[in-house]
Design a protein around this motif. Structure first.
Motif, mmCIF file in Angstrom:
data_model
loop_
_atom_site.group_PDB
_atom_site.id
_atom_site.type_symbol
_atom_site.label_atom_id
_atom_site.label_comp_id
_atom_site.label_asym_id
_atom_site.label_seq_id
_atom_site.Cartn_x
_atom_site.Cartn_y
_atom_site.Cartn_z
ATOM 1 N N TYR A 1 9.302 16.228 54.501
ATOM 2 C CA TYR A 1 10.448 17.083 54.785
ATOM 3 C C TYR A 1 9.872 18.585 54.381
ATOM 4 O O TYR A 1 10.280 19.481 55.023
ATOM 5 N N THR B 1 8.007 13.992 59.824
ATOM 6 C CA THR B 1 8.698 15.228 60.146
ATOM 7 C C THR B 1 7.767 15.970 60.200
ATOM 8 O O THR B 1 7.677 16.995 61.360
ATOM 9 N N LYS B 2 6.869 16.532 59.151
ATOM 10 C CA LYS B 2 5.901 17.631 59.338
ATOM 11 C C LYS B 2 4.596 17.028 59.632
ATOM 12 O O LYS B 2 3.574 17.899 59.112
ATOM 13 N N ASN C 1 1.128 16.551 60.888
ATOM 14 C CA ASN C 1 0.294 16.975 61.963
ATOM 15 C C ASN C 1 -0.879 16.182 62.434
ATOM 16 O O ASN C 1 -1.139 15.170 62.092
#
Length: 225
Positions: free
Chosen positions: A123, A153-154, A156
């Motif tokens: 998060y 969520t984050k 990449n």
């Protein structure tokens, strides 16, 4: 008088004889009953043999040159994950070294020695920290991963590529509040057989907003090829 006395003695003798026969019958039946119950009880005694306990509480033992492991993901955002390796709990609520996001333990693939554990909050801004962590993993290191609450969520593309290099097949589709457990290795030539992934789906979720927890156990070979 003599006749009356004989009758009295005869009645007394018959009474004593009847009482003796009744007592003998009673004790014989009691003895048989007790003996039968004792015999039946002896056959029902629980076995003193204990079921074997395998490392990490797994259902099977691992052959020589294999490491036993068990990885359990978190349950929603309430119960944290746990990672066990060779009967040693590396990460858990009790050890107080877990966190929401991704919980990762690094183990020497030859000796089984614990190298490092860390938790990365997906998060927050831990993504850069996670990239550095994954980039620094040395060849031959086993990587054990358990998700908690939300693993992606984050996340990449760079982080997903690192996990793919470790042997993950599911990291490419890992999404918000999915559950994921994984064991891979740096330098793995093929996809890891040790991976489970369940999607966050409101139609099938076991918990309100989260899927059910995942549990995976197995035997990881030394120096995974």
């Amino acid at each position: 008088m003599r006749v009356a006395g004989v009758i009295r003695y005869t009645v007394l003798l018959l009474t004593l004889l009847g009482t003796w026969l009744m007592l003998q019958t009673y004790f014989q039946r009691s003895w048989r009953t007790i003996s039968l119950r004792s015999w039946l009880g002896a056959t029902k005694k629980p076995s003193s043999e204990k079921l074997p306990r395998y490392k990490c509480g797994n259902q099977k033992s691992c052959p020589q040159n294999y490491f036993a492991f068990k990885i359990i993901s978190g349950a929603a955002n309430v119960v944290g994950p746990s990672i066990c390796f060779e009967d040693l709990v590396l990460m858990s609520n009790v050890k107080n070294n877990i966190g929401r996001g991704l919980n990762i333990a690094l183990v020497n693939g030859t000796t089984g020695q614990l190298l490092k554990t860390d938790a990365f909050d997906m998060y927050s801004g831990d993504i850069t920290k996670l990239q550095t962590f994954l980039q620094g993993i040395k060849r031959g290191t086993l990587v054990l991963v358990a998700s908690y609450d939300d693993p992606a969520t984050k996340m990449n593309d760079k982080v997903r590529a690192y996990f793919t290099e470790l042997g993950s097949s599911d990291v490419a589709t890992l999404g918000f509040r999915d559950n994921w457990v994984f064991l891979g290795a740096k330098g793995l030539m093929n996809k890891s057989p040790f991976e489970k992934h369940i999607k966050n789906d409101k139609e099938t979720n076991k918990y309100d907003g989260w899927p059910e927890l995942l549990e995976m156990e197995g035997c990881a070979p030394r120096k995974m090829d």
